[in-house]
Design an enzyme around this catalytic site. Structure first.
Site, PDB file in Angstrom:
ATOM      1  N   ASP A   1       0.810  -1.212   0.000  1.00  0.00           N
ATOM      2  CA  ASP A   1       0.000   0.000   0.000  1.00  0.00           C
ATOM      3  C   ASP A   1       0.851   1.273   0.000  1.00  0.00           C
ATOM      4  O   ASP A   1       2.077   1.223   0.164  1.00  0.00           O
ATOM      5  CB  ASP A   1      -0.963  -0.008   1.192  1.00  0.00           C
ATOM      6  CG  ASP A   1      -0.291  -0.431   2.502  1.00  0.00           C
ATOM      7  OD1 ASP A   1       0.949  -0.505   2.547  1.00  0.00           O
ATOM      8  OD2 ASP A   1      -1.005  -0.689   3.474  1.00  0.00           O
TER       9      ASP A   1
ATOM     10  N   ASP B   1      -7.803  -2.520  14.033  1.00  0.00           N
ATOM     11  CA  ASP B   1      -9.170  -2.888  13.645  1.00  0.00           C
ATOM     12  C   ASP B   1      -9.178  -4.134  12.745  1.00  0.00           C
ATOM     13  O   ASP B   1     -10.184  -4.468  12.142  1.00  0.00           O
ATOM     14  CB  ASP B   1      -9.848  -1.712  12.921  1.00  0.00           C
ATOM     15  CG  ASP B   1      -9.044  -1.238  11.715  1.00  0.00           C
ATOM     16  OD1 ASP B   1      -7.994  -1.856  11.386  1.00  0.00           O
ATOM     17  OD2 ASP B   1      -9.452  -0.248  11.083  1.00  0.00           O
TER      18      ASP B   1
ATOM     19  N   HIS C   1      -7.293  -4.537  10.037  1.00  0.00           N
ATOM     20  CA  HIS C   1      -6.984  -4.301   8.616  1.00  0.00           C
ATOM     21  C   HIS C   1      -5.668  -4.979   8.208  1.00  0.00           C
ATOM     22  O   HIS C   1      -4.766  -5.161   9.022  1.00  0.00           O
ATOM     23  CB  HIS C   1      -6.995  -2.802   8.257  1.00  0.00           C
ATOM     24  CG  HIS C   1      -5.888  -1.989   8.816  1.00  0.00           C
ATOM     25  ND1 HIS C   1      -6.073  -0.810   9.489  1.00  0.00           N
ATOM     26  CD2 HIS C   1      -4.540  -2.157   8.786  1.00  0.00           C
ATOM     27  CE1 HIS C   1      -4.917  -0.308   9.840  1.00  0.00           C
ATOM     28  NE2 HIS C   1      -3.959  -1.100   9.433  1.00  0.00           N
TER      29      HIS C   1
ATOM     30  N   GLU D   1      -9.736  -1.944   5.074  1.00  0.00           N
ATOM     31  CA  GLU D   1     -10.400  -1.632   6.337  1.00  0.00           C
ATOM     32  C   GLU D   1     -11.609  -2.546   6.538  1.00  0.00           C
ATOM     33  O   GLU D   1     -12.064  -3.191   5.592  1.00  0.00           O
ATOM     34  CB  GLU D   1     -10.856  -0.154   6.303  1.00  0.00           C
ATOM     35  CG  GLU D   1      -9.729   0.853   6.112  1.00  0.00           C
ATOM     36  CD  GLU D   1      -8.902   1.101   7.383  1.00  0.00           C
ATOM     37  OE1 GLU D   1      -8.999   0.312   8.342  1.00  0.00           O
ATOM     38  OE2 GLU D   1      -8.153   2.092   7.402  1.00  0.00           O
TER      39      GLU D   1
HETATM   40  C1  F6R Z   1       1.480  -1.310   6.167  1.00  0.00           C
HETATM   41  C2  F6R Z   1       0.210  -1.966   6.270  1.00  0.00           C
HETATM   42  C3  F6R Z   1      -0.625  -1.939   7.511  1.00  0.00           C
HETATM   43  C4  F6R Z   1       0.163  -2.260   8.772  1.00  0.00           C
HETATM   44  C5  F6R Z   1      -0.745  -2.197  10.000  1.00  0.00           C
HETATM   45  C6  F6R Z   1       0.027  -2.411  11.273  1.00  0.00           C
HETATM   46  O1  F6R Z   1       2.020  -1.472   4.868  1.00  0.00           O
HETATM   47  O2  F6R Z   1      -0.181  -2.517   5.309  1.00  0.00           O
HETATM   48  O3  F6R Z   1      -1.681  -2.845   7.366  1.00  0.00           O
HETATM   49  O4  F6R Z   1       0.716  -3.523   8.656  1.00  0.00           O
HETATM   50  O5  F6R Z   1      -1.374  -0.952  10.069  1.00  0.00           O
HETATM   51  O6  F6R Z   1       0.889  -1.343  11.472  1.00  0.00           O
HETATM   52  P1  F6R Z   1       1.986  -1.358  12.617  1.00  0.00           P
HETATM   53  O7  F6R Z   1       2.969  -2.415  12.262  1.00  0.00           O
HETATM   54  O8  F6R Z   1       2.576   0.007  12.606  1.00  0.00           O
HETATM   55  O9  F6R Z   1       1.257  -1.667  13.883  1.00  0.00           O
END
Ligand code: F6R
Length: 240
Positions: free
Chosen positions: A67, A136, A138, A143
């Protein structure tokens, strides 16, 4: 689903990186799907160490990141592009032309998404997709409520995700409200999936995603249906 519980963040990073090191040894031209965020920083450090030990080379490896933010230039300190260059790409022998990342500043975002799917297909699909998990549930920026058949798309980020991202910014004053992300269908087509999670704040969502019912309300729960998914958790995230 295979679940590996490790003592702490360091061991989680080492165990997860080992799976990728083994894959690259076995398939030097592996196609890796990568993630950003706080969770994989130690994982990338382990990959860099393995490269410096000359255990692996990235010379033939291709990558596709999950992403990127919409409207953030690659040169921004807070772009996922900069994150990847800093954490991994600038430290190993990967060829810049083998790095694929969505461009959130593309003039036509829909075309950017369609083109990304085409690039993945042309590369022969993703051998291993690394994932973190949001509070959440994701994965990527998919989402809660995202349809499972969605492919790379433009997404409106939730308040929770925007807040969580905001904490990591050093340049952007305000979190972007949109992102580009691979969809659940894109992610599920990866031949292997590697989910990593650490810390107490991930415990409740990890439990729901791995042991709860499969529902679009918890996007990561779809991974229960993947035939080759490994989750590497630290003790705090696993609750053990
Ligand atoms: C990042 C991504 C997100 C993160 C998720 C957890 O490329 O795709 O889904 O993996 O938000 O983020 P952290 O590791 O910062 O808790």
């Amino acid at each position: 689903m295979k679940i590996i519980i490790t003592r702490d963040y360091q061991e989680m990073s080492v165990r997860a990186a080992q799976l990728v090191i083994d894959l690259i040894k076995q398939k030097p031209d592996a196609v890796l799907g990568l993630a950003t965020g706080r969770t994989p920083i130690g994982f990338y450090q382990e990959l860099v160490k393995a490269y410096l030990r000359r255990e692996i080379s990235f010379a033939k490896v291709k990558t596709f990141n999950l992403d990127e933010y919409v409207g953030v230039n690659r040169s921004s300190r807070d772009s996922f592009w900069t994150y990847m260059q800093t954490q991994l790409f600038s430290q190993v022998d990967i060829r810049q032309e083998n790095i694929n990342m969505l461009d959130g500043t593309a003039s036509n975002l829909q075309d950017e998404c369609i083109n990304y799917e085409r690039l993945i297909e042309d590369a022969g699909g993703i051998d291993l997709q690394l994932l973190g998990i949001g509070l959440d549930g994701h994965i990527g920026f998919c989402e809660p409520g995202t349809a499972v058949d969605k492919r790379t798309f433009v997404v409106d980020l939730t308040e929770l995700t925007m807040q969580s991202n905001q904490e990591t910014f050093t340049e952007l004053k305000k979190s972007p409200s949109q992102g580009l992300t691979m969809g659940p269908a894109t992610i599920m087509e990866a031949r292997k999936i590697l989910l990593i999670a650490n810390g107490k704040n991930k415990r409740a969502i990890v439990k729901k995603a791995l042991y709860g019912s499969v529902t679009t309300k918890v996007p990561a729960s779809i991974l229960q249906r993947h035939l080759d998914c490994t989750c590497v958790l630290d003790a705090l995230a696993s609750g053990e």
